[in-house]
Write an enzyme that holds these catalytic residues in place. Structure first.
Site, mmCIF file in Angstrom:
data_model
loop_
_atom_site.group_PDB
_atom_site.id
_atom_site.type_symbol
_atom_site.label_atom_id
_atom_site.label_comp_id
_atom_site.label_asym_id
_atom_site.label_seq_id
_atom_site.Cartn_x
_atom_site.Cartn_y
_atom_site.Cartn_z
ATOM 1 N N GLU A 2 7.833 -12.201 2.937
ATOM 2 C CA GLU A 2 8.474 -12.459 1.640
ATOM 3 C C GLU A 2 9.978 -12.193 1.699
ATOM 4 O OE1 GLU A 2 6.649 -10.485 -1.686
ATOM 5 O OE2 GLU A 2 5.030 -11.937 -1.798
ATOM 6 N N HIS A 8 -9.805 -9.891 22.572
ATOM 7 C CA HIS A 8 -10.969 -10.723 22.870
ATOM 8 C C HIS A 8 -11.015 -11.965 21.993
ATOM 9 C CE1 HIS A 8 -12.843 -7.584 25.459
ATOM 10 N NE2 HIS A 8 -11.974 -6.873 24.795
ATOM 11 N N LYS A 16 1.555 -20.758 -7.974
ATOM 12 C CA LYS A 16 1.166 -20.296 -9.314
ATOM 13 C C LYS A 16 1.321 -21.422 -10.324
ATOM 14 C CE LYS A 16 2.658 -15.491 -8.744
ATOM 15 N NZ LYS A 16 3.646 -14.500 -9.168
HETATM 16 O O1 PA5 Z 1 6.447 -8.596 -3.505
HETATM 17 C C1 PA5 Z 1 6.233 -9.143 -4.562
HETATM 18 O O2 PA5 Z 1 7.080 -9.157 -5.455
HETATM 19 C C2 PA5 Z 1 4.886 -9.787 -4.864
HETATM 20 O O3 PA5 Z 1 4.032 -9.747 -3.791
HETATM 21 C C3 PA5 Z 1 4.260 -9.080 -6.034
HETATM 22 O O4 PA5 Z 1 4.101 -7.727 -5.724
HETATM 23 C C4 PA5 Z 1 2.934 -9.700 -6.415
HETATM 24 O O5 PA5 Z 1 3.103 -11.060 -6.696
HETATM 25 C C5 PA5 Z 1 2.350 -9.002 -7.629
HETATM 26 O O6 PA5 Z 1 3.197 -9.114 -8.714
HETATM 27 P P1 PA5 Z 1 2.973 -8.250 -10.010
HETATM 28 O O7 PA5 Z 1 3.105 -6.818 -9.667
HETATM 29 O O8 PA5 Z 1 4.066 -8.705 -10.948
HETATM 30 O O9 PA5 Z 1 1.584 -8.570 -10.542
#
Ligand code: PA5
Length: 445
Positions: free
Chosen positions: A283, A304, A418
């Site tokens: 990310e 393996h 999303k």
């Molecule tokens: O790193 C990030 O921002 C994402 O992986 C969020 O943690 C994830 O989408 C969850 O988001 P939220 O805490 O708003 O539900």
């Protein structure tokens, strides 16, 4: 104590000297808070600047959960889930829930949309007492929202509406979002995901600390490890700062045409840490057509399976071995007079000794096969080293992210799926997109 060994990386001293100025620039950009995403640096001084009053409430809530319940269901996805699970398994092993000792069993929900998975947790809980920690910074993420409805319904059926409220802990934004609204309305105890902290940098806030403390981890030790790493990795010098050296090595690997980093471990306790690492790296760096694709491997299991590819497939990867010097237990291979399996050559050896030979043999084989290797050694797996390692990766990644010219602190790509999912589910406001997507999907019918 974390050590980085680069002797099998194929990177030479002069290459490191060449990137030293780049590391310094990235370091200054980070520390002076002048780079892209600088409004999201809540993690940078976290171990010294966290909310002490809230920290005490987290410990009190964990104690209450342990008194009231046998099970905690921690509901969240991505950054709102991975760090806590990684920490619990890092310190207590993959069977943490069967060997709970001083904490409750912690099950993680809301990180998928599977009925079977939720029903399995219902079945595991059975008639036992349980509490719920729902975690979402935005408060609107679909997966945890669905799971929360289901577990809230279960709690209300078992304890009544009022009883359920005293067993629900909400960790979310301080002011905004649907979960904050619901928590205020229902009177849940709440904890805050700080504004300046993105999901993948939040595991040492209430997001991760409450489930970790409920599971029996010593969160003071976690924060101490984090604080010591924050103090230690506080200069841009490649010769003395391994977090900077790791950033420089990852950058140089990318420059040399590597596109995949494998984080390999030899301890099943590190499987979830590998998952946490994947989210952090992917990310943070995987954007604008750039970045190393992060993969994790659990050895010797994966030797393996994907071991074949690592040894002999397309030459796109390098490997970072996360090695643990001391195992928690020291079992020894028994002697067998019959020696039918021919294993007596190892009799009397500890499994840790054998694991180390497996690691070293594999490392040399992979280097011979054209896979450069880095070794990141931690002395042992404990609360302290978890905090230490988390900060090491955060700081290193921030530098390598700036070096490749991306904003390491946003994640615009996460939104694409999303939007499509909302449209296909018929969420109000997505009507036009729905029609277009359904037309494209008709070829699947
Ligand atoms: O790193 C990030 O921002 C994402 O992986 C969020 O943690 C994830 O989408 C969850 O988001 P939220 O805490 O708003 O539900």
């Amino acid at each position: 104590m974390i050590k980085l060994n680069i002797n099998n990386s194929g990177i030479r001293d002069h290459e490191l000297s060449m990137v030293q100025p780049m590391v310094e620039t990235a370091y200054r950009t980070l520390m002076e808070r002048t780079g892209a995403g600088s409004e999201m640096l809540g993690w940078l001084n976290l171990p010294f600047e966290y909310d002490k009053e809230e920290f005490a409430r987290i410990k009190a809530a964990a104690k209450r959960i342990q008194e009231q319940s046998e099970v905690l269901v921690s509901i969240g996805i991505g950054g709102s889930y991975l760090g806590a699970r990684a920490g619990i398994e890092f310190t207590k092993g993959p069977f943490a829930n069967q060997l709970t000792g001083d904490g409750v069993e912690v099950y993680f929900a809301g990180s998928n949309i599977s009925s079977d998975y939720v029903q399995n947790i219902f079945d595991i809980i059975g008639d036992r007492d349980f509490s719920v920690n729902v975690i979402s910074k935005s408060g609107t993420t679909t997966e945890p929202a669905v799971a929360f409805r289901l577990f809230k319904e279960k709690l209300e059926a078992k304890y009544g509406r009022e009883g359920a409220k005293s067993r629900i802990y909400a960790t979310t934004d301080a002011k905004k979002g649907a979960l904050r609204g619901l928590a205020v309305e229902e009177g849940y105890e709440t904890f805050v995901v700080p504004d300046a902290t993105g999901g993948r940098f939040s595991c040492l806030t209430a997001v991760g600390l409450l489930p970790m403390a409920a599971a029996g981890m010593d969160i003071d030790q976690v924060m101490q490890g984090c604080a010591d790493a924050c103090t230690k990795y506080n200069n841009p010098d490649l010769m003395t700062n391994d977090a900077m050296l790791y950033a420089a090595m990852r950058f140089l690997m990318l420059m040399k045409g590597k596109s995949v980093e494998i984080l390999a471990n030899y301890e099943p306790s590190l499987t979830m840490f590998g998952e946490w690492y994947k989210q952090l790296m992917a990310e943070s760096e995987g954007k604008d057509g750039k970045g190393l694709f992060p993969v994790s491997a659990n050895f010797s299991t994966d030797l393996h399976s994907i071991g074949q590819f690592i040894q002999d497939g397309s030459r796109t990867m390098f490997e970072t071995v996360l090695w643990v010097e001391q195992s928690r237990h020291d079992l020894t291979v028994p002697n067998d007079p019959a020696n039918v399996d021919g294993l007596n050559f190892a009799a009397g050896r500890t499994m840790q000794y054998m694991n180390e030979k497996a690691m070293k043999g594999t490392l040399l084989a992979h280097v011979d096969g054209g896979v450069p290797n880095l070794i990141l050694t931690v002395d042992r797996l404990c609360d302290y080293t978890f905090g230490e390692l988390v900060y090491f990766f955060w700081k290193s990644l921030a530098i390598s992210g700036y070096m490749i010219g991306v904003n390491p602190f946003d994640q615009p790509g996460v939104e694409a799926y999303k939007k499509n999912m909302f449209a296909l589910l018929g969420k109000p406001g997505y009507e036009d997109a729905k029609e277009a997507l359904e037309a494209r999907l008709s070829v699947l019918d």
